[in-house]
Design a protein around this motif. Structure first.
Motif, PDB file in Angstrom:
ATOM      1  N   UNK A 547      37.519  46.352  34.408  1.00  0.00           N
ATOM      2  CA  UNK A 547      36.085  46.068  34.329  1.00  0.00           C
ATOM      3  C   UNK A 547      35.629  45.329  35.578  1.00  0.00           C
ATOM      4  N   UNK A 548      36.413  44.326  35.957  1.00  0.00           N
ATOM      5  CA  UNK A 548      36.058  43.583  37.173  1.00  0.00           C
ATOM      6  C   UNK A 548      36.067  44.503  38.387  1.00  0.00           C
ATOM      7  N   UNK A 549      37.052  45.388  38.377  1.00  0.00           N
ATOM      8  CA  UNK A 549      37.156  46.341  39.484  1.00  0.00           C
ATOM      9  C   UNK A 549      35.880  47.190  39.549  1.00  0.00           C
ATOM     10  N   UNK A 550      35.482  47.618  38.331  1.00  0.00           N
ATOM     11  CA  UNK A 550      34.306  48.493  38.269  1.00  0.00           C
ATOM     12  C   UNK A 550      33.055  47.741  38.735  1.00  0.00           C
ATOM     13  N   UNK A 551      32.937  46.477  38.322  1.00  0.00           N
ATOM     14  CA  UNK A 551      31.771  45.680  38.708  1.00  0.00           C
ATOM     15  C   UNK A 551      31.719  45.539  40.230  1.00  0.00           C
ATOM     16  N   UNK A 552      32.875  45.180  40.825  1.00  0.00           N
ATOM     17  CA  UNK A 552      32.904  44.963  42.280  1.00  0.00           C
ATOM     18  C   UNK A 552      32.552  46.247  43.020  1.00  0.00           C
ATOM     19  N   UNK A 553      33.174  47.343  42.565  1.00  0.00           N
ATOM     20  CA  UNK A 553      32.929  48.638  43.224  1.00  0.00           C
ATOM     21  C   UNK A 553      31.444  49.015  43.125  1.00  0.00           C
ATOM     22  N   UNK A 554      30.864  48.846  41.910  1.00  0.00           N
ATOM     23  CA  UNK A 554      29.461  49.220  41.718  1.00  0.00           C
ATOM     24  C   UNK A 554      28.543  48.408  42.631  1.00  0.00           C
ATOM     25  N   UNK A 555      28.818  47.105  42.697  1.00  0.00           N
ATOM     26  CA  UNK A 555      27.970  46.245  43.543  1.00  0.00           C
ATOM     27  C   UNK A 555      28.072  46.653  45.013  1.00  0.00           C
ATOM     28  N   UNK A 556      29.310  46.914  45.469  1.00  0.00           N
ATOM     29  CA  UNK A 556      29.522  47.238  46.888  1.00  0.00           C
ATOM     30  C   UNK A 556      28.888  48.581  47.244  1.00  0.00           C
ATOM     31  N   UNK A 557      29.068  49.531  46.308  1.00  0.00           N
ATOM     32  CA  UNK A 557      28.502  50.861  46.596  1.00  0.00           C
ATOM     33  C   UNK A 557      26.992  50.808  46.648  1.00  0.00           C
ATOM     34  N   UNK A 558      26.465  49.957  45.739  1.00  0.00           N
ATOM     35  CA  UNK A 558      25.015  49.816  45.714  1.00  0.00           C
ATOM     36  C   UNK A 558      24.514  49.283  47.062  1.00  0.00           C
ATOM     37  N   UNK A 581      40.720  50.166  56.723  1.00  0.00           N
ATOM     38  CA  UNK A 581      39.652  49.486  55.976  1.00  0.00           C
ATOM     39  C   UNK A 581      39.050  48.429  56.869  1.00  0.00           C
ATOM     40  N   UNK A 582      37.775  48.108  56.563  1.00  0.00           N
ATOM     41  CA  UNK A 582      37.112  47.065  57.339  1.00  0.00           C
ATOM     42  C   UNK A 582      37.328  45.695  56.717  1.00  0.00           C
ATOM     43  N   UNK A 583      37.547  45.677  55.424  1.00  0.00           N
ATOM     44  CA  UNK A 583      37.656  44.386  54.731  1.00  0.00           C
ATOM     45  C   UNK A 583      38.387  44.587  53.399  1.00  0.00           C
ATOM     46  N   UNK A 584      39.069  43.527  52.947  1.00  0.00           N
ATOM     47  CA  UNK A 584      39.773  43.613  51.648  1.00  0.00           C
ATOM     48  C   UNK A 584      39.263  42.505  50.737  1.00  0.00           C
ATOM     49  N   UNK A 585      38.885  42.886  49.517  1.00  0.00           N
ATOM     50  CA  UNK A 585      38.627  41.869  48.481  1.00  0.00           C
ATOM     51  C   UNK A 585      39.905  41.772  47.655  1.00  0.00           C
ATOM     52  N   UNK A 586      40.470  40.579  47.575  1.00  0.00           N
ATOM     53  CA  UNK A 586      41.793  40.433  46.950  1.00  0.00           C
ATOM     54  C   UNK A 586      41.726  39.484  45.754  1.00  0.00           C
ATOM     55  N   UNK A 587      42.057  40.021  44.577  1.00  0.00           N
ATOM     56  CA  UNK A 587      42.187  39.161  43.386  1.00  0.00           C
ATOM     57  C   UNK A 587      43.454  38.305  43.570  1.00  0.00           C
ATOM     58  N   UNK A 588      43.531  37.154  42.877  1.00  0.00           N
ATOM     59  CA  UNK A 588      44.713  36.296  43.047  1.00  0.00           C
ATOM     60  C   UNK A 588      45.789  36.636  42.017  1.00  0.00           C
ATOM     61  N   UNK A 589      45.386  36.589  40.731  1.00  0.00           N
ATOM     62  CA  UNK A 589      46.364  36.808  39.665  1.00  0.00           C
ATOM     63  C   UNK A 589      46.460  38.290  39.338  1.00  0.00           C
ATOM     64  N   UNK A 590      47.632  38.877  39.616  1.00  0.00           N
ATOM     65  CA  UNK A 590      47.804  40.310  39.321  1.00  0.00           C
ATOM     66  C   UNK A 590      49.253  40.563  38.950  1.00  0.00           C
ATOM     67  N   UNK A 591      49.513  41.570  38.123  1.00  0.00           N
ATOM     68  CA  UNK A 591      50.910  41.876  37.805  1.00  0.00           C
ATOM     69  C   UNK A 591      51.654  42.424  39.036  1.00  0.00           C
ATOM     70  N   UNK A 592      52.948  42.362  38.959  1.00  0.00           N
ATOM     71  CA  UNK A 592      53.884  42.861  39.993  1.00  0.00           C
ATOM     72  C   UNK A 592      53.823  42.075  41.297  1.00  0.00           C
ATOM     73  N   UNK A 593      52.686  42.152  42.041  1.00  0.00           N
ATOM     74  CA  UNK A 593      52.588  41.320  43.246  1.00  0.00           C
ATOM     75  C   UNK A 593      51.206  40.691  43.275  1.00  0.00           C
ATOM     76  N   UNK A 594      51.153  39.359  43.319  1.00  0.00           N
ATOM     77  CA  UNK A 594      49.841  38.714  43.279  1.00  0.00           C
ATOM     78  C   UNK A 594      49.167  38.729  44.646  1.00  0.00           C
ATOM     79  N   UNK A 595      47.887  38.307  44.711  1.00  0.00           N
ATOM     80  CA  UNK A 595      47.082  38.383  45.927  1.00  0.00           C
ATOM     81  C   UNK A 595      47.618  37.507  47.057  1.00  0.00           C
ATOM     82  N   UNK A 596      48.194  36.349  46.682  1.00  0.00           N
ATOM     83  CA  UNK A 596      48.700  35.436  47.715  1.00  0.00           C
ATOM     84  C   UNK A 596      49.889  36.063  48.441  1.00  0.00           C
TER      85      UNK A 596
END
Ligand code: ADP
Length: 658
Positions: A547-558, A581-596
């Protein structure tokens, strides 16, 4: 009875004897006359007598021979009195022998000697000091080695001196015996009285003294005995000191307990305040949230286009998730207060099981899991109790089972424990799964609040760690028990028992149903480019929550940017290797490998396909400063807080993408 008597000539020949003498020799009288001493007596006695006869014949004086034993058989001792009887007619010397039995005398002498020896042995070896003191003059007549040792002087240095030179404090300058019993006679004068003993060195020690009067050889004496108790005295003083220390400690402890009690009351008050705050806060959040879901619900009915419809549904889903979290916190807060009590209403167990199964079944179907539920034969249908509590526990356990299972089966089973007769029934509920299981060392803590097996920042499953705590509290409020059996990689069984009152006879039939759902889990919709502007700039959104992914994508595309998505750090690195890519938006807490970790790997990359200087912006729900510092330490350029606000996003992009 006449005394034994016999007459002898100078050569030791028996001339005449009376019957008593014959008896004494144990020889008949008629056989005696003319016999020599050698023939009628033992050798030693014969010799003694022979010598005596010679002496008497020379000296003409009476002699006595002590402890004479003319007959061994007799076993008695005699005093023999030998004296001359002269006969001037034939001028032959005649001697008389008179025997006096001294056996009794000898025996009592022996006894006296023995008892004297015994007393001496005791006197010399006993550990207590003993003094014999003259009754009148208080002069020491005798002293034993123990007393000498205690005083530190020899026997001769003590004897002859006054007793109070050594025992009893001279300070008083008066004998305690005189003080106490001026007219005491022949009795115990003092028993276990604490007195001072003055040692040769001048050191004073405490002794326990007993004094008795005794008569020795017609003389009245004092028998003083004493033991050294200075060691005990020292211990006593130490004990007294320790006791007073302990008393002080005890007083301090009591003060500390009182303080701790006060603190506990304060903490209790603070806890109540915290619970009230949490309850108010969840209420305050819930109210506008309801507004949001309600209004969006209305919005959905106003003829939206496909995209608007999708956005509105996303709002509702997110609001519902938030509502779940708020509800859990609220439930927990309510349960923390002591006053809650389970309800007691009539309910149908089968209806309840079916209702819960429906909820879990839908969740299981979404993940492609098999779900079964079984109520075993013999379980009654109608009960009184709290069906709402029961429902909540079963939904919690069922939802967890689905959440932590990737493939296989989740099953719910209800049985009745056979030993409970009558209307009171012990029901056992079990929720079994074939999921990831729980390691042994965590199983003991899993029911504690906020406990999760995987608390790392790479954790795969969401949740706030309160579901099991709430379930345990609810089970216990209903008087039951909860537990688990689990093996990592194999699965878990969460079970609980609750006593309920049955309203009817046994239920004739069991229900069992299984849902075998082999549908694959819902596929992620393929992202279609929806750009309406600057499509040369491509942004990578790294976010695990769809859902967060979808929100971010929708806002950016807009805003006119092209986007790509990755659902964890590892996927992001792969995407950066493939595309520019020109820029990366990186979440911190994620499974397998986190953003940090992902940022650290990008920054240190030496591969040609990755630009190590690419702008990386953290998307974080953590508002604390230390979390932001962690982002910068890992090499991120900036951060933006979630939920994303369009204005903040646009400002940030203006700064980083000129
Ligand atoms: P939450 O699920 O919100 O984290 P819970 O209190 O329900 O909180 O569960 C606490 C933790 O117990 C979970 O995070 C998980 O680690 C573990 N757990 C609970 N149920 C299961 C299960 N069926 N299989 C594996 N782990 C489980």
């Amino acid at each position: 009875m006449p005394l034994p008597f016999g007459t002898f000539d100078r050569d030791g020949r028996l001339l005449a004897a009376n019957l008593a003498f014959a008896d004494l020799l144990s020889i008949p009288n008629h056989m005696l006359s003319g016999k020599t001493v050698w023939e009628i007596m033992p050798r030693r006695e014969a010799q003694l007598l022979k010598k005596g006869l010679e002496k008497v014949s020379v000296n003409k004086k009476t002699i006595t021979i002590e402890e004479y034993r003319p007959s061994i058989d007799h076993g008695r001792y005699y005093r023999m009195i030998l004296f001359p009887i002269s006969s001037p007619a034939d001028e032959k010397d005649i001697f008389g022998l008179l025997s006096i039995d001294i056996s009794e005398q000898k025996m009592s002498k022996e006894k006296i000697r023995e008892s004297k020896e015994r007393i001496e042995a005791i006197f010399n070896s006993v550990q207590s000091g003993i003094m014999l003191v003259d009754w009148e003059s208080y002069q020491i007549l005798d002293v034993n080695p123990a007393a000498c040792k205690l005083i530190g002087l020899s026997h001769d240095e003590i004897v002859g001196h006054t007793c109070r030179n050594f025992v009893c404090s001279p300070k008083n300058n008066k004998c305690p015996l005189e003080d106490k019993y001026p007219s005491a006679t022949g009795k115990e004068l003092m028993t276990n009285s604490e007195q001072t003993l003055i040692q040769a060195s001048g050191k004073k020690i405490t002794v326990l003294k007993t004094v008795k009067t005794i008569i020795i050889e017609g003389k009245k004496c004092l028998l003083e005995s004493f033991v050294d108790i200075s060691g005990q005295k020292r211990q006593q003083t130490q004990l007294k000191r320790m006791y007073s220390k302990l008393k002080k400690l005890n007083i301090n402890l009591e003060k500390e307990i009182a303080f701790a009690n006060e603190m506990a009351i304060e903490a209790e008050k603070a806890n109540i305040a915290k619970s009230e705050f949490l309850a108010n806060m969840s209420h305050e959040i819930r109210t506008p949230l309801n507004g949001i879901t309600g209004m969006v619900g209305l919005l959905l009915d106003t003829g939206l286009n496909r995209q608007q419809q999708e956005y509105a549904e996303t709002i509702i889903q997110s609001s519902n998730t938030l509502l779940d979290v708020i509800n859990t916190v609220l439930d927990y807060t309510n349960l923390e207060t002591e006053s809650v009590k389970p309800g007691n209403i009539e309910f149908n167990l089968i209806d309840l099981v079916l209702h819960v199964s429906e909820i879990i079944k839908i969740k299981a179907q979404r993940k492609g899991l098999r779900f079964t539920h079984t109520v075993t034969p013999g379980v009654p249908l109608l009960f009184t109790g709290d069906p709402e509590y029961l429902r909540q526990i079963l939904v919690n356990l069922g939802s967890n089972a689905v959440k932590f299972t990737e493939k296989g089966t989740v099953s719910l089973t209800v049985t009745v424990t056979p030993e409970k007769a009558g209307r009171r029934k012990m029901l056992r509920f079990s929720v079994l799964d074939t999921g990831i299981g729980i390691p042994k060392d965590t199983q003991d803590f899993i029911f504690k609040k906020f406990t999760q097996v995987d608390a790392s920042s790479t954790r795969k499953y969401g949740g706030i760690g309160l579901g099991l705590t709430i379930s345990k509290r609810l089970v216990e409020l209903m008087g039951g028990e909860i537990g688990l059996k689990s093996e990592p990689e194999k699965g878990s069984e969460f079970w609980f028992t609750v006593p309920f009152t049955s309203l009817e006879c046994q239920q004739p039939q069991s229900i069992a149903e299984s849902y075998d759902n082999t549908c694959p889990p819902p596929q992620k919709a393929k992202q279609q480019p929806e750009t309406d502007g600057n499509t040369e700039t491509t942004i990578l959104v790294v976010e695990d929550n769809l859902i967060n992914q979808r929100v971010a994508v929708a806002l950016l595309r807009k805003m006119g940017y092209s986007t790509d998505t990755a659902k964890n750090g590892a996927e992001a690195i792969k995407a950066l290797q493939k595309n520019d890519y020109n820029l990366v938006f990186m979440d911190i807490q994620m499974p397998e490998m986190d953003g940090l970790e992902a940022t650290r790997q990008i920054r240190s990359s030496t591969s040609d396909s990755i630009d190590p200087d690419i702008t990386i912006i953290a998307m974080t729900a953590h508002a604390l400063k230390e979390d932001r510092d962690k982002c910068f330490d890992a090499g991120m350029d900036d951060y933006i807080s979630k939920p994303l606000s369009p204005d903040a996003l646009s400002d940030l992009l203006k700064r980083w993408l000129p």
